[in-house]
Each structure stands twice: as structure tokens, then as C-alpha cells.
Scaffold this motif. Sequence first.
Motif, PDB file in Angstrom:
ATOM      1  N   GLU A  90      -6.649  -4.990   0.075  1.00 36.19           N
ATOM      2  CA  GLU A  90      -5.227  -4.885   0.447  1.00 36.19           C
ATOM      3  C   GLU A  90      -5.028  -3.687   1.358  1.00 36.19           C
ATOM      4  O   GLU A  90      -5.893  -2.813   1.473  1.00 36.19           O
ATOM      5  N   GLN A  91      -3.884  -3.664   2.026  1.00 41.03           N
ATOM      6  CA  GLN A  91      -3.595  -2.585   2.972  1.00 41.03           C
ATOM      7  C   GLN A  91      -3.566  -1.233   2.260  1.00 41.03           C
ATOM      8  O   GLN A  91      -2.992  -1.094   1.174  1.00 41.03           O
ATOM      9  N   SER A  92      -4.197  -0.247   2.864  1.00 42.48           N
ATOM     10  CA  SER A  92      -4.163   1.121   2.343  1.00 42.48           C
ATOM     11  C   SER A  92      -3.251   1.949   3.248  1.00 42.48           C
ATOM     12  O   SER A  92      -3.562   2.176   4.418  1.00 42.48           O
ATOM     13  N   LYS A  93      -2.120   2.362   2.701  1.00 36.39           N
ATOM     14  CA  LYS A  93      -1.122   3.056   3.515  1.00 36.39           C
ATOM     15  C   LYS A  93      -1.424   4.546   3.632  1.00 36.39           C
ATOM     16  O   LYS A  93      -2.102   5.129   2.789  1.00 36.39           O
ATOM     17  N   LYS A 272      -7.575   2.319   7.485  1.00 32.97           N
ATOM     18  CA  LYS A 272      -6.106   2.420   7.414  1.00 32.97           C
ATOM     19  C   LYS A 272      -5.415   1.927   8.680  1.00 32.97           C
ATOM     20  O   LYS A 272      -4.313   1.383   8.617  1.00 32.97           O
ATOM     21  N   PRO A 285      -1.415  -0.989  11.477  1.00 32.84           N
ATOM     22  CA  PRO A 285      -1.953  -0.824  10.123  1.00 32.84           C
ATOM     23  C   PRO A 285      -3.007  -1.911   9.893  1.00 32.84           C
ATOM     24  O   PRO A 285      -2.842  -3.036  10.373  1.00 32.84           O
ATOM     25  N   PHE A 286      -4.069  -1.588   9.201  1.00 36.36           N
ATOM     26  CA  PHE A 286      -5.142  -2.553   8.977  1.00 36.36           C
ATOM     27  C   PHE A 286      -4.864  -3.345   7.706  1.00 36.36           C
ATOM     28  O   PHE A 286      -4.777  -2.783   6.617  1.00 36.36           O
ATOM     29  N   HIS A 287      -4.711  -4.664   7.860  1.00 43.34           N
ATOM     30  CA  HIS A 287      -4.482  -5.566   6.730  1.00 43.34           C
ATOM     31  C   HIS A 287      -5.735  -6.422   6.547  1.00 43.34           C
ATOM     32  O   HIS A 287      -5.957  -7.348   7.337  1.00 43.34           O
ATOM     33  N   THR A 303       1.724 -10.643  11.157  1.00 44.91           N
ATOM     34  CA  THR A 303       1.670  -9.636  12.227  1.00 44.91           C
ATOM     35  C   THR A 303       2.464 -10.100  13.437  1.00 44.91           C
ATOM     36  O   THR A 303       3.156  -9.313  14.087  1.00 44.91           O
TER      37      THR A 303
END
Length: 448
Positions: A90-93, A272, A285-287, A303
Motif C-alpha cells: 500500500e502507499q507509504s505517505k 514513497k 506518490p507511489f501506489h 491516477t
Amino acid sequence: MAFEGLAERLQSTLSKIRGKGVVSEADVKAMMREVRLALLEADVNFKVVKDFISNVKERAVGQDVLKSLTPGQQVIKVVNEELTKLMGGEQSKIAVAKKSPTVVMMVGLQGAGKTTTTGKLANYLRKNSNRKPLLVAGDIYRPAAIKQLETLGNQLNMPVFSLGDQVSPVEIAKQAVEKAKEEHLDYVLIDTAGRLHIDETLMGELQQIKETVNPDEILLVVDAMTGQDAVNVAESFNEQLDLTGVVLTKLDGDTRGGAALSVKAVTNTPIKFAGMGEKLDALEPFHPDRMASRILGMGDVLTLIEKAQSTVDEEKARELEKKMRNADITFDDFLDQLAQVRNMGPLDELLGMMPGANKMKGLKNIQVDEKQIGHVEAIVRSMTKAEKQDPTILNASRRKRIAKGSGTSIQEVNRLIKQFDEMKKMMKQMSNMTAKGKKKGKFKFPFM
């Protein structure tokens, strides 16, 4: 497009099993051999490939999959889920400190795009979270590094903290944090020095900065096009600095994808952000789930929607909707929409986010010619206001003038006008279908 070679190989391999009503264990093994080769060719770490293939096989040959009504689809679902898991799940913010400012150290080797990425990240934070960042020129060794960051600051209309190249980077970082506290800024982005390779001097300095300012984030900037080397660099930096995240640059190029698919598994450090172009807004952001879908040709609608929401003027969109209903669209409207779509990014990249675009006839290997789009804009801009509002007055002499004024040919002008007329006819037909459908209660126009 990112992962182009890998995506084509995987999609080709998976297409052989997609529609199968019965899938055997032998089918899965044969498919996984091809997937393994595709991943190794994409420069994915050998151990990562081995673990990935093992996980997919174990799940794909299970009774729930092979005995399901759509086993081919189920196998693809397993591959998609394992790819997502491989890239982080999952996305890491990016972190937000409980007490401002949030301090971010940007680290990496020379040539990875660290200084530019620092500017891109500052732009992203201000645009998407309404934060006030401070750019810090902490690279005192590379010629013009300070000047480059100051130039980026001017372009972004953003403050840059610099003490020149005679003060130690540790002191620069320390004073920058104090400055941010005084001016109530939200983020401190420290552009640190890089080297052509990892050495003790570089790491010693970075560790001193870390101990002095206690950063909330230590982001490693690596060039995705260097493949497995990028993963090796990430591993070395992580061992000595305990990274909190990775930013992959040049992910928009024809990269083999090895870094994106290996870095999380090897270092346990999340990706990230991804750099998707040269412009200062080309940082996303990397998803992991969205990237997996793109690799497997399933598109990336979320996106695409986010890009549209950030660039399309809602009021203008509503106005255009009314005109489309009445088939009353003008060349001015056309030009305005073209500009908004172009602001979303390269058109071939946008097409790649459409689900199934890889299977659409004529779209699979499409190369969108930005120069041709420029010709279209030039033709419309060469029209008078009256001509844009009412194309029916465009006689032969007017078309000749437009071609000359736009630097194009009469044939190109005629082609554009013809396409515009056909588009208006189609809108009229849709509008008529809506009216009839409303009376019968069967058809609803998509906009209504």
C-alpha cells in the motif's frame, strides 16, 4: 512508458491463460517460467524473483483457484496481488511531525536527480497539502548545486536557505531548522551532497547531519534506469542511515523496472514517490497497487481521475457539458479542452492509464506526436474570433490564410475542420438519443 518491456512480456504471457475455462498445474508452471524470464530480463533481483515465483505458484495451484469458474482470471488476480505486495502493498505517505517543522533529508549519489527532486517534492507538498516548505542548500561540494537549488526556488516562488559553500553542511542544516521554526514553516527539505560512489567521508557527513537535526524522513533518490545498481545503492545507504523511504527518478523512461520491483523487498524501505518527467510537477506518490495494474495492462483509473481533478476547471467543464448537449461547441472550447488535457501530462502516458488500452486497435503502440498537437493549436489560434465561433464561414480563401498563418498546409486545415464537424454531428446524435430515451424512459445520456 515505465516498465514497457516488462509490461509487454507479462501481458503476452498472461493473455495465454486469461480466458481458459480449465487451468492445470502444468499450465501454471509453464506460465511462471515465462514470468520468471521476464522479471530477470527486467533486472529484478534474483532472490526477489525466486520468492515471487514461489509465492505465486503456491497460491495459483491451490484448489480455490484451479477449481474456480474462471481459473485464468484467478491466476492473473494472484499475480496482480503478489506484484502489489512485492512493491510494498500500500502507499507509504510522507511523514508529518507532531511539532513543525517536519525535517526531510534528501540523500543519494550524484546524477540521480536529487536537487531537482528536492524542488519537485517541495512543490508537491505545497500543492497537495498546503504546506510551506523551506529548501536547504546543503550540497557545498558540487559546482553550481547551490545555484541550481536557488533557481528552482525562484521558479517555485519558494524560500531557499543557503550559507554559501564555506560553511559545513551540518551547520547549514542546523541553522535552517532554526530558521524554519522562526518563520513557522512546515517542512525543511535538506539537499545533501552526493558522490559518484559511496565512501566513508560522504556517509560520515550524512550521519552527522542526521544526529544534529534528527530528521523525520531520510529519502534516498535513485535513478530507476540503473536497475539492479539502484537497489545495491539503496541497500548500502539503508545499512548506514536507516532510510525511511525511496524516491525513484526517471520512472517515465523506457526503464526495465528492476529497481521498483526489488527495492522494497531487498531493503524493506518503501518507495514513497516516483519521478515521471522533467517538469517540476512531475512527481507522483507511489501506489504499488496502481503500478501493478499498469504493468499488467489493467490501467490506472484512480491516477487518471486525480490528474483530471487537479488540472480541469470544474466550472468550465460544466459549461462545456451544456454546450455538448446542444452540439454548440466552438473552436475556442476545443482549444481550452486541449490545453487542460495537455496539462495532465504526456498523452501517451494518459492512454496507458486507460484499462484495456493495450488491447485497443491502434492504441497499443501509439506514439502521440506532440508536434502534431502543436499544429492543431496553431491552426485554431490563426482563426479570427468569428471563425472560431462559426466554422461555417471558413471558405477557401479563409482556409488558405489560416494555413499560411499557422505554418501548416491547407490539407491539415481542411482535415481539422472536417474532424470538428464530425464531432459536432456525433454530439447532436447523442443529444437526440437522450431526448428520445427520456420520453421512453430507456436511455440516459452519460452526462445527465
